[in-house]
Design an enzyme around this catalytic site. Structure first.
Site, short mmCIF file in Angstrom:
data_model
loop_
_atom_site.label_atom_id
_atom_site.label_comp_id
_atom_site.label_asym_id
_atom_site.label_seq_id
_atom_site.Cartn_x
_atom_site.Cartn_y
_atom_site.Cartn_z
N ASP A 22 -10.86 2.79 3.92
CA ASP A 22 -11.25 1.22 3.85
C ASP A 22 -12.62 1.09 3.83
OD1 ASP A 22 -8.98 -0.74 3.63
OD2 ASP A 22 -8.71 -0.51 5.79
N GLN A 50 -4.55 -1.58 9.56
CA GLN A 50 -4.51 -2.93 8.84
C GLN A 50 -4.95 -4.40 9.91
OE1 GLN A 50 -3.55 -3.65 5.66
NE2 GLN A 50 -3.91 -5.74 5.67
N LYS A 84 0.83 -1.11 0.14
CA LYS A 84 -0.04 -0.18 0.00
C LYS A 84 1.02 1.11 -0.11
CE LYS A 84 -3.87 -2.49 2.10
NZ LYS A 84 -4.37 -2.74 3.36
N1 GUN Z 1 -6.94 -7.21 6.02
C1 GUN Z 1 -7.39 -7.92 4.89
N2 GUN Z 1 -7.97 -7.27 4.06
C2 GUN Z 1 -7.76 -5.95 4.55
C3 GUN Z 1 -8.02 -4.53 3.81
O1 GUN Z 1 -8.59 -4.31 2.83
N3 GUN Z 1 -8.00 -3.54 4.79
C4 GUN Z 1 -7.54 -3.59 5.83
N4 GUN Z 1 -7.25 -2.46 6.54
N5 GUN Z 1 -7.04 -4.79 6.69
C5 GUN Z 1 -7.18 -5.92 6.04
#
Ligand code: GUN
Length: 296
Positions: free
Chosen positions: A119, A96, A52
């Site tokens: 998100d 995350q 990211k």
């Molecule tokens: N863990 C698994 N997929 C995601 C996601 O799209 N965003 C976040 N923040 N954590 C995750």
């Protein structure tokens, strides 16, 4: 069978985002800024957050990575989220997941300002999505919709089976596919770990979106010829033939299912790359909205 190529589609969308950032800055806008919060050292989470941050650099965004040891308390973590909420230089915040067991993911997500919830996990974002109001869509379902749109796959009237009911993928995916949009307008069945007759539901599906987190769960005997397969799974399995001793597979038995399909996403190089596109588009949108620009 046609491969739904995450590399191709994400490259196309990333070019669009890059250009939009350049145009935005030319009009006096500031670079979009994503703050990512990573707790502990789960290798998969580290890899996701790393990519990211790398994408932010590639697309001309600013990024801040906040790392904390797994011993951080829920209270301290929420304070950090609030600090990012109040930092005017930050446009988007992501925490995350998963978080360590002693921290309530719900409490932390609820603390994110909905204006910075790139998100799309905050109850306000989810509520707006359910009502069809403009909002940040969760990145993976959003990325899948972008991929279907790119390939002009008209899902109207299709029988769609979503396997998995997580807040991150299965639940929002079910909703988005059933909305009166293009793509969308499908008749959606949400299957999960307790579903009886999973095979029957799948054999009736024109499109299967597998997000159950079980390696090669969808097998050839579950798939109707001509079916479209979207594989959200990223599972690491042992593979002694690889130098690393392991490899990534999806939730679909790709080798045996692919010959039956009209379209299928590979793992890797499929949906994972589209998730990044969804996140980046949300972050750019957050930056524009914060600057007071009316955006669709
Ligand atoms: N863990 C698994 N997929 C995601 C996601 O799209 N965003 C976040 N923040 N954590 C995750």
């Amino acid at each position: 069978m046609q491969l739904l190529d995450g590399v191709l589609v994400s490259a196309h969308i990333k070019e669009q985002i890059k250009q939009e950032v350049i145009d935005w800055q030319a009009k006096g806008g500031k670079k979009p800024h994503l703050a990512a919060i990573l707790v502990g050292n789960n290798p998969a989470s580290e890899a996701y957050v790393g990519s990211k941050v790398k994408h932010c650099e590639e697309l001309g965004f600013d990024s801040t990575l906040l790392r904390f040891g797994s011993e951080i308390s829920e209270h301290e973590l929420i304070s950090e989220v609030e600090r990012m909420n109040n930092d005017d230089s930050v446009d988007g915040i992501l925490v995350q997941l998963p978080l360590p067991a002693h921290i309530s993911g719900d409490s932390v997500i609820n603390a994110i300002s909905p204006a910075k919830d790139v998100d799309g996990f905050h109850p306000i974002s989810i509520g707006k999505m359910v009502l069809g109001q403009p909002t940040f869509l969760p990145a993976t379902p959003y990325g899948i919709m972008l991929m279907l749109e790119y390939y002009k796959i008209n899902t109207s009237g299709m029988n769609c089976v979503v396997i998995g009911r997580s807040n991150i993928v299965g639940t929002p995916m079910t909703l988005l596919m059933s909305r009166n949009t293009v793509p969308g307008n499908a008749t959606v069945t949400m299957c999960h770990s307790k579903t009886k007759n999973m095979k029957e539901f799948c054999l009736n599906a024109d499109i299967i979106i597998a997000a159950i987190g079980k390696p090669r769960f969808v097998t050839a005997d579950m798939v109707k010829p001509g079916c479209i397969i979207i594989d959200v799974g990223i599972n690491r399995i042992d593979d002694p033939t690889k130098k690393s001793g392991s490899r990534l597979v999806g939730d679909v038995d790709f080798d045996n299912v692919a010959p039956l399909c009209s379209y299928i996403t590979p793992v890797p190089k499929g949906v994972g790359l589209m998730t990044l596109c969804g996140l980046m588009k949300n972050t750019l949108l957050a930056a524009k909205q914060k600057a007071g620009v009316a955006v669709e």
